[in-house]
Scaffold this active site. Sequence first.
Site, PDB file in Angstrom:
ATOM      1  N   GLY A 178      32.505 -25.575 -18.854  1.00 44.29           N
ATOM      2  CA  GLY A 178      32.555 -26.990 -18.471  1.00 44.29           C
ATOM      3  C   GLY A 178      31.131 -27.490 -18.257  1.00 44.29           C
ATOM      4  O   GLY A 178      30.172 -26.932 -18.790  1.00 44.29           O
ATOM      5  N   ARG A 179      31.013 -28.528 -17.431  1.00 47.97           N
ATOM      6  CA  ARG A 179      29.672 -29.125 -17.214  1.00 47.97           C
ATOM      7  C   ARG A 179      28.685 -28.105 -16.686  1.00 47.97           C
ATOM      8  O   ARG A 179      27.556 -28.007 -17.153  1.00 47.97           O
ATOM      9  CB  ARG A 179      29.759 -30.272 -16.195  1.00 47.97           C
ATOM     10  CG  ARG A 179      30.504 -31.483 -16.661  1.00 47.97           C
ATOM     11  CD  ARG A 179      30.500 -32.525 -15.553  1.00 47.97           C
ATOM     12  NE  ARG A 179      31.641 -33.392 -15.697  1.00 47.97           N
ATOM     13  CZ  ARG A 179      32.850 -33.123 -15.229  1.00 47.97           C
ATOM     14  NH1 ARG A 179      33.074 -32.018 -14.524  1.00 47.97           N
ATOM     15  NH2 ARG A 179      33.840 -33.955 -15.418  1.00 47.97           N
ATOM     16  N   ILE A 180      29.122 -27.334 -15.671  1.00 41.77           N
ATOM     17  CA  ILE A 180      28.196 -26.374 -15.054  1.00 41.77           C
ATOM     18  C   ILE A 180      27.944 -25.209 -16.002  1.00 41.77           C
ATOM     19  O   ILE A 180      26.790 -24.796 -16.202  1.00 41.77           O
ATOM     20  CB  ILE A 180      28.738 -25.889 -13.683  1.00 41.77           C
ATOM     21  CG1 ILE A 180      28.846 -27.085 -12.718  1.00 41.77           C
ATOM     22  CG2 ILE A 180      27.831 -24.804 -13.096  1.00 41.77           C
ATOM     23  CD1 ILE A 180      29.511 -26.772 -11.383  1.00 41.77           C
ATOM     24  N   THR A 237      29.113 -18.335  -8.913  1.00 36.71           N
ATOM     25  CA  THR A 237      28.757 -19.530  -8.126  1.00 36.71           C
ATOM     26  C   THR A 237      29.941 -20.506  -8.130  1.00 36.71           C
ATOM     27  O   THR A 237      29.759 -21.687  -7.857  1.00 36.71           O
ATOM     28  CB  THR A 237      27.509 -20.248  -8.712  1.00 36.71           C
ATOM     29  OG1 THR A 237      27.738 -20.511 -10.100  1.00 36.71           O
ATOM     30  CG2 THR A 237      26.254 -19.423  -8.556  1.00 36.71           C
ATOM     31  N   SER A 238      31.157 -19.991  -8.444  1.00 34.54           N
ATOM     32  CA  SER A 238      32.310 -20.911  -8.515  1.00 34.54           C
ATOM     33  C   SER A 238      33.109 -20.864  -7.217  1.00 34.54           C
ATOM     34  O   SER A 238      32.770 -21.585  -6.262  1.00 34.54           O
ATOM     35  CB  SER A 238      33.160 -20.597  -9.746  1.00 34.54           C
ATOM     36  OG  SER A 238      33.722 -19.301  -9.689  1.00 34.54           O
ATOM     37  N   GLU A 246      35.261 -17.520   3.497  1.00 31.51           N
ATOM     38  CA  GLU A 246      33.997 -18.165   3.874  1.00 31.51           C
ATOM     39  C   GLU A 246      34.163 -18.955   5.164  1.00 31.51           C
ATOM     40  O   GLU A 246      35.107 -19.739   5.271  1.00 31.51           O
ATOM     41  CB  GLU A 246      33.545 -19.105   2.767  1.00 31.51           C
ATOM     42  CG  GLU A 246      33.152 -18.368   1.493  1.00 31.51           C
ATOM     43  CD  GLU A 246      32.691 -19.304   0.388  1.00 31.51           C
ATOM     44  OE1 GLU A 246      32.540 -20.516   0.630  1.00 31.51           O
ATOM     45  OE2 GLU A 246      32.480 -18.824  -0.723  1.00 31.51           O
ATOM     46  N   HIS A 254      26.995 -19.811  -0.096  1.00 29.81           N
ATOM     47  CA  HIS A 254      27.596 -20.971  -0.768  1.00 29.81           C
ATOM     48  C   HIS A 254      26.635 -22.170  -0.760  1.00 29.81           C
ATOM     49  O   HIS A 254      26.911 -23.198  -0.139  1.00 29.81           O
ATOM     50  CB  HIS A 254      28.939 -21.346  -0.119  1.00 29.81           C
ATOM     51  CG  HIS A 254      29.811 -22.183  -1.016  1.00 29.81           C
ATOM     52  ND1 HIS A 254      31.176 -22.060  -1.055  1.00 29.81           N
ATOM     53  CD2 HIS A 254      29.513 -23.166  -1.899  1.00 29.81           C
ATOM     54  CE1 HIS A 254      31.685 -22.925  -1.913  1.00 29.81           C
ATOM     55  NE2 HIS A 254      30.680 -23.611  -2.447  1.00 29.81           N
ATOM     56  N   GLY A 299      25.214 -23.495  -3.749  1.00 33.39           N
ATOM     57  CA  GLY A 299      25.016 -23.964  -5.130  1.00 33.39           C
ATOM     58  C   GLY A 299      24.533 -25.396  -5.221  1.00 33.39           C
ATOM     59  O   GLY A 299      23.680 -25.731  -6.048  1.00 33.39           O
TER      60      GLY A 299
HETATM   61  C1  8YV Z   1      29.694 -27.580  -1.587  1.00 30.33           C
HETATM   62  C2  8YV Z   1      31.174 -27.012  -3.618  1.00 30.33           C
HETATM   63  O1  8YV Z   1      29.095 -26.440  -1.087  1.00 30.33           O
HETATM   64  O2  8YV Z   1      31.090 -28.868  -5.047  1.00 30.33           O
HETATM   65  C3  8YV Z   1      31.741 -27.912  -4.646  1.00 30.33           C
HETATM   66  O3  8YV Z   1      32.870 -27.667  -5.086  1.00 30.33           O
HETATM   67  O4  8YV Z   1      31.726 -26.010  -3.311  1.00 30.33           O
HETATM   68  C4  8YV Z   1      29.865 -27.302  -3.023  1.00 30.33           C
HETATM   69  O5  8YV Z   1      29.166 -28.259  -3.704  1.00 30.33           O
HETATM   70  C5  8YV Z   1      30.741 -27.971  -0.675  1.00 30.33           C
HETATM   71  O6  8YV Z   1      31.546 -28.972  -1.105  1.00 30.33           O
HETATM   72  C6  8YV Z   1      30.057 -28.350   0.646  1.00 30.33           C
HETATM   73  O7  8YV Z   1      30.869 -29.000   1.444  1.00 30.33           O
END
Ligand code: 8YV
Length: 330
Positions: free
Chosen positions: A156-158, A235-236, A266, A285, A287
């Site tokens: 996808g985008r990432i 990183t998902s 988490e 977490h 990212g």
């Molecule tokens: C954030 C995330 O860490 O975008 C997401 O799905 O997991 C991260 O960007 C998270 O939403 C922080 O609240």
Amino acid sequence: MEASLPIACVTIGPPPEVLSRLEAVCQVRVVAADTPAGALHEALAGAEGLLCSALMPVNESLMAGAPRLRVVSNFGVGFNNVDLPEATRRGIAVCNTPGVLSDAVADLTLALILAASRRLVENATYVTSRGWSGGHPAPALGFDIGGKTLGIIGLGRIGRAVARRARAFGMEVVYHDTFETPPEGSDDCQYRRLDDLLGESDIVSLHVNLAPETHHLLDARELGLMKPTAWLVNTSRGPVINQAALVRALRQGTIAGAALDVLETEPPMGKEPILSLPNVVLLPHVGSATVETRAAMLDLAVKNLLAVLAGQEPPACVNREALPRALRRR
Ligand code: 8YV
């Protein structure tokens, strides 16, 4: 009689300028993310909007206690925290922040790949723990990523942003997704069946949404298909990997290591074996955790929230079928 301003519950501590933007059109209730369930339910009673972290569970009981709720605006691209079928059934729009964080997450993915391949954590610890000055043996050598194969699961985008970066580092990129023809702009990525990707890649990186079909997508069988020299990067979302199976694979040398920004629980409770393995790189977490990206995410999350409250289509909604009802006040 003039209609009262809609109530919006916000759980992410907005900066003053964002708070003023919200207060111009809503009655804002700011509640801390770790507010106990009872107090959160109370704050949500009568609320039409909820702006929350993409990590806050928005389940059936929370929605049942907020009968006027019309929009859940997630501060994040992931939306596995929300019971989506239930939200849709209740006519609640679920919004997210796609796009604005792709580069930040892709950057962090490359940082993890480089941390793994160049043993950054071990080498940094060797210096700060006085190993270098004490004449202790240096950590083992790392490995080059140029010429190696990166297997991206979820283009996808990432995933595509990671692929572009990896190509710039001289990596070959293969991918697995539900489509076999790579989207425009990612022609350099070759499709592989999941099992083939796992067997071929030197580094496997996960970029899928967490959904029932991706829960434990990588379990003992899949980890067993990877090369013993391969690293797994995530990183998902943590539950895409069976963490207990991963710990076994890391202990037994089924794979060489794992670089993870996300865990199954988490924050971790503190006793998880993954926290004390030598062949892991762990981050909390982060990212999307840059000043610029978090500001862009908040801006989009606020736009989503305010659009629905004003009866207008939000820029990013993951259940558009809920909009006809979500856009009307109850
Ligand atoms: C954030 C995330 O860490 O975008 C997401 O799905 O997991 C991260 O960007 C998270 O939403 C922080 O609240």
